[in-house]
Design a protein around this motif. Structure first.
Motif, PDB file in Angstrom:
ATOM      1  N   ARG A  82       0.833  -1.213   0.000  1.00 46.31           N
ATOM      2  CA  ARG A  82       0.000   0.000   0.000  1.00 46.31           C
ATOM      3  C   ARG A  82       0.870   1.267   0.000  1.00 46.31           C
ATOM      4  NH1 ARG A  82      -2.782   2.767   4.538  1.00 46.31           N
ATOM      5  NH2 ARG A  82      -4.413   4.025   3.596  1.00 46.31           N
ATOM      6  N   ASP A  83       1.929   1.268   0.832  1.00 44.55           N
ATOM      7  CA  ASP A  83       2.839   2.420   0.872  1.00 44.55           C
ATOM      8  C   ASP A  83       3.564   2.587  -0.458  1.00 44.55           C
ATOM      9  OD1 ASP A  83       2.137   3.001   3.480  1.00 44.55           O
ATOM     10  OD2 ASP A  83       3.881   1.980   4.360  1.00 44.55           O
ATOM     11  N   LEU A  87       3.286   5.763  -3.026  1.00 41.63           N
ATOM     12  CA  LEU A  87       4.483   6.448  -3.517  1.00 41.63           C
ATOM     13  C   LEU A  87       4.423   6.579  -5.039  1.00 41.63           C
ATOM     14  CD1 LEU A  87       8.035   6.318  -2.375  1.00 41.63           C
ATOM     15  CD2 LEU A  87       7.665   5.470  -4.677  1.00 41.63           C
ATOM     16  N   VAL A  88       4.088   5.479  -5.714  1.00 41.68           N
ATOM     17  CA  VAL A  88       4.011   5.493  -7.181  1.00 41.68           C
ATOM     18  C   VAL A  88       2.864   6.391  -7.651  1.00 41.68           C
ATOM     19  CG1 VAL A  88       3.683   4.075  -9.249  1.00 41.68           C
ATOM     20  CG2 VAL A  88       5.151   3.254  -7.407  1.00 41.68           C
ATOM     21  N   ASP A  89       1.740   6.386  -6.923  1.00 34.65           N
ATOM     22  CA  ASP A  89       0.629   7.292  -7.258  1.00 34.65           C
ATOM     23  C   ASP A  89       1.086   8.741  -7.214  1.00 34.65           C
ATOM     24  OD1 ASP A  89      -1.114   5.153  -7.543  1.00 34.65           O
ATOM     25  OD2 ASP A  89      -2.056   5.423  -5.566  1.00 34.65           O
ATOM     26  N   GLY A  90       1.840   9.099  -6.184  1.00 29.69           N
ATOM     27  CA  GLY A  90       2.344  10.469  -6.055  1.00 29.69           C
ATOM     28  C   GLY A  90       3.293  10.843  -7.182  1.00 29.69           C
ATOM     29  N   ILE A  91       4.158   9.910  -7.542  1.00 29.67           N
ATOM     30  CA  ILE A  91       5.095  10.141  -8.652  1.00 29.67           C
ATOM     31  C   ILE A  91       4.328  10.316  -9.950  1.00 29.67           C
ATOM     32  CG2 ILE A  91       6.902   9.053 -10.054  1.00 29.67           C
ATOM     33  CD1 ILE A  91       7.836   7.720  -7.355  1.00 29.67           C
ATOM     34  N   GLU A  92       3.358   9.436 -10.174  1.00 27.06           N
ATOM     35  CA  GLU A  92       2.559   9.493 -11.399  1.00 27.06           C
ATOM     36  C   GLU A  92       1.785  10.811 -11.483  1.00 27.06           C
ATOM     37  OE1 GLU A  92      -0.471   6.386 -11.960  1.00 27.06           O
ATOM     38  OE2 GLU A  92       0.606   5.954 -13.809  1.00 27.06           O
ATOM     39  N   LYS A  93       1.265  11.258 -10.365  1.00 28.09           N
ATOM     40  CA  LYS A  93       0.545  12.539 -10.327  1.00 28.09           C
ATOM     41  C   LYS A  93       1.474  13.689 -10.718  1.00 28.09           C
ATOM     42  CE  LYS A  93      -2.434  15.254  -7.318  1.00 28.09           C
ATOM     43  NZ  LYS A  93      -3.044  15.345  -5.979  1.00 28.09           N
ATOM     44  N   ILE A 113      13.731   8.835  -6.584  1.00 25.80           N
ATOM     45  CA  ILE A 113      14.791   9.048  -5.585  1.00 25.80           C
ATOM     46  C   ILE A 113      14.317  10.004  -4.494  1.00 25.80           C
ATOM     47  CG2 ILE A 113      17.025  10.219  -5.268  1.00 25.80           C
ATOM     48  CD1 ILE A 113      17.584   7.555  -6.325  1.00 25.80           C
ATOM     49  N   ASP A 114      13.680  11.109  -4.899  1.00 28.76           N
ATOM     50  CA  ASP A 114      13.225  12.105  -3.924  1.00 28.76           C
ATOM     51  C   ASP A 114      12.198  11.546  -2.952  1.00 28.76           C
ATOM     52  OD1 ASP A 114      14.886  13.994  -5.030  1.00 28.76           O
ATOM     53  OD2 ASP A 114      13.313  14.983  -6.192  1.00 28.76           O
ATOM     54  N   LYS A 115      11.351  10.634  -3.427  1.00 25.83           N
ATOM     55  CA  LYS A 115      10.276  10.108  -2.578  1.00 25.83           C
ATOM     56  C   LYS A 115      10.675   8.852  -1.804  1.00 25.83           C
ATOM     57  CE  LYS A 115       6.287  12.101  -4.773  1.00 25.83           C
ATOM     58  NZ  LYS A 115       6.065  13.131  -3.778  1.00 25.83           N
ATOM     59  N   ILE A 116      11.482   7.993  -2.413  1.00 21.36           N
ATOM     60  CA  ILE A 116      11.776   6.705  -1.784  1.00 21.36           C
ATOM     61  C   ILE A 116      12.644   6.859  -0.539  1.00 21.36           C
ATOM     62  CG2 ILE A 116      13.849   6.030  -3.073  1.00 21.36           C
ATOM     63  CD1 ILE A 116      12.551   3.224  -3.344  1.00 21.36           C
ATOM     64  N   LYS A 117      13.425   7.938  -0.460  1.00 20.72           N
ATOM     65  CA  LYS A 117      14.286   8.095   0.713  1.00 20.72           C
ATOM     66  C   LYS A 117      13.472   8.324   1.989  1.00 20.72           C
ATOM     67  CE  LYS A 117      15.628  12.779  -0.467  1.00 20.72           C
ATOM     68  NZ  LYS A 117      16.780  13.574  -0.840  1.00 20.72           N
ATOM     69  N   TYR A 118      12.238   8.814   1.828  1.00 19.60           N
ATOM     70  CA  TYR A 118      11.371   8.998   3.001  1.00 19.60           C
ATOM     71  C   TYR A 118      10.602   7.726   3.336  1.00 19.60           C
ATOM     72  CZ  TYR A 118      12.485  13.842   2.121  1.00 19.60           C
ATOM     73  OH  TYR A 118      13.160  15.008   1.910  1.00 19.60           O
TER      74      TYR A 118
END
Length: 153
Positions: A82-83, A87-93, A113-118
Motif C-alpha cells: 500500500r505504501d 508512492l508510485v501514485d504520487g510520482i505518477e501525479k 529518488i526524492d520520494k523513496i528516501k522517506y
C-alpha cells in the motif's frame, strides 16, 4: 453539442449515468428544437505520455516499470505494498501535472529518488545504486554519507 437530427446547437440532459467502471459518463440528451433524443459519452481526455530513455529511444509510459523498480528496492524491507502504491501514485501525479507529452527517464528516476528516501533508507540506497549506476564502492559510500548527513540526530 449539435443535435444529430436537426443540427440545432442546444440540448438538455435528460439522464446521466457512469459507464466503463466510472471512467466515462453516458448522457441522454433531448434537442430543444426537434425534441428528439440522442446519447453522448463524456470521458477524460488523457494525454498519451512518451518516455525518452537515456539512449534517445522513446516508448509509451508504463506505470508498472516504476512500481516494479520500487518493489525490487523494498524487497525484504518492512514496507507495505500500500505504501509503495501510494508512492508510485504520487510520482505518477507529478508526472502528469507537468503536462508534458514526453518525459525523460532521468526526471522519473529523480522523482523516485526524492520520494523513496522517506519511505525506507535501505530501499533508497538500493534504488540509487541501480539508477545512478555506481561505478565503485566510493561512489556508493558517498551516497550513504549523504543520507547520514541529512538524517536528524
Amino acid at each position: 453539442m449539435n443535435c444529430p437530427f436537426c443540427s440545432h446547437h442546444e440540448s438538455k440532459v435528460v439522464d446521466s449515468r457512469p459507464t466503463d467502471e466510472g471512467q466515462a459518463i453516458r448522457r441522454r440528451r433531448e434537442c430543444i428544437l426537434c425534441s428528439k433524443r440522442f446519447t453522448t459519452y463524456e470521458k477524460v481526455d488523457e494525454i498519451p505520455l512518451i518516455v525518452v530513455k537515456k539512449n534517445g529511444n522513446r516508448e509509451p509510459y508504463n506505470r508498472n516499470k516504476i512500481l516494479n523498480g520500487v518493489i525490487r528496492s523494498c524487497e525484504k524491507r518492512p514496507v507495505s505494498l500500500r505504501d509503495i502504491e501510494q508512492l508510485v501514485d504520487g510520482i505518477e501525479k507529478q508526472i502528469y501535472n507537468t503536462m508534458e507529452r514526453e518525459i525523460t527517464t532521468e526526471l522519473i528516476g529523480n522523482l523516485v529518488i526524492d520520494k523513496i528516501k522517506y519511505l525506507d533508507e535501505v530501499a533508497y540506497v538500493r534504488f540509487a545504486s541501480v539508477y545512478r549506476e555506481f561505478k565503485d564502492i566510493n561512489t556508493f559510500m558517498d551516497e550513504v554519507k549523504k543520507i547520514l548527513s541529512e538524517k536528524p540526530q
